[in-house]
Design a protein around this motif. Structure first.
Motif: not given
Length: 318
Positions: A268-288
């Protein structure tokens, strides 16, 4: 014949002496009889209380067994859903979000059942403590050696202050300072969490937020506090407050690494970052997430999101 006639008067005289002799005084002690009656009544009351407690404990044990069966059944259902999710994701990769929601609902129900089980076990412990306390009082006090308990006619002085003597004359007593009020204690953590979770399910998000914050405030070290952070994140996410949601989800992973909601919080944190348009941070969170929990339904959902973004996914461990 004459000998028999001489024996009869002697016998009659002896009987007259015996019947006219004063009988010993064996008068019963009224106080001792009353005391024995009270002791028997008290013993009967204790026996009835123990029987009542035994019946209550039997009912509570039945409730525990029913709750345990429900938890086991819920765990079996979760395993079935997980197998179904893996089969569907490997075949088509569809319906991942729907199955993830079902898994989250099952996890929430399992948390509530565990809280109920904890409350029932606490009630059984309280009943057992009460029974042991009554038994110890009966063994140690009250009546000893058949004598009545000692009482005194001297009145208790209470908390009245003694007068101060100055120059041989007593002066007015100095009143004692009033006792400071004590702060009210918080309800048990299971009760706080259950109330908050109920209000969350009822879509009373403002009230639920305050109650989840109380869980964190009064019981910061409890594992249920980690759950409370997760649901605070869910409330923020539903309201579109993605930055606050990401912070609450992050609290679960940072402060409660063994919490069962750690993986879903990271998703859900990765999805929240993607919703904030912080794509790189969201991708890193999902990969982690995929690397840390490769065989979970959360990792499957993360792969689907990364595939939708055209991002290379780390191969799944088998």
């Amino acid at each position: 014949m004459h000998r028999t006639l001489r024996i009869v008067p002697a016998t009659l005289a002896l009987a007259a002496v015996l019947f006219t002799a004063p009988t010993p005084a064996f008068a019963a002690n009224k106080e001792m009889v009353e005391l024995q009656t009270q002791v028997r009544a008290l013993q009967d009351a204790i026996a009835r209380l123990q029987q009542s407690n035994d019946e209550r404990m039997g009912v509570m044990k039945d409730l525990i067994q029913q709750t345990t069966d429900a938890v086991n059944k819920m765990a079996q259902n979760m395993d079935g859903v997980q197998r179904q999710m893996r089969a569907q994701s490997e075949g088509t990769g569809k319906n991942v979000e729907q199955l993830s929601g079902q898994m989250q609902s099952l996890n929430d129900s399992l948390d509530e059942l565990k809280a109920r089980l904890g409350r029932i076990e606490k009630n059984i412990g309280d009943v057992q403590s009460q029974q042991q306390s009554i038994s110890s009082k009966m063994d140690s006090g009250g009546v000893a050696g058949g004598g009545a308990p000692m009482t005194t006619d001297t009145p208790s002085s209470g908390n009245a202050p003694a007068p101060i003597v100055r120059n041989g004359k007593p002066s007015a007593a100095i009143p004692a300072a009033p006792a400071l009020p004590t702060a009210p204690s918080a309800p048990p953590v299971e009760d706080l969490y259950r109330t908050a979770f109920s209000d969350y399910n009822g879509a009373k998000y403002t009230l639920a937020s305050a109650e989840f914050n109380d869980v964190i405030k009064y019981y910061p070290d409890s594992n249920l506090a980690g759950n409370a952070y997760f649901y605070l994140g869910e409330i923020d996410y539903k309201a579109g407050r993605f930055s606050a949601a990401a912070k609450n989800y992050d609290k679960v992973a940072e402060q409660y690494p063994g919490n069962p909601k750690t993986a879903v919080s990271q998703l859900r944190k990765g999805e929240s970052l993607l919703a904030l348009k912080q794509t790189d941070a969201g991708v890193r969170e999902l990969r982690s997430l995929i690397q840390r929990y490769p065989n979970t339904q959360e990792a499957t959902a993360a792969r689907s999101k990364l595939n939708a973004l055209g991002v290379t996914v780390v191969p799944r461990n088998r």
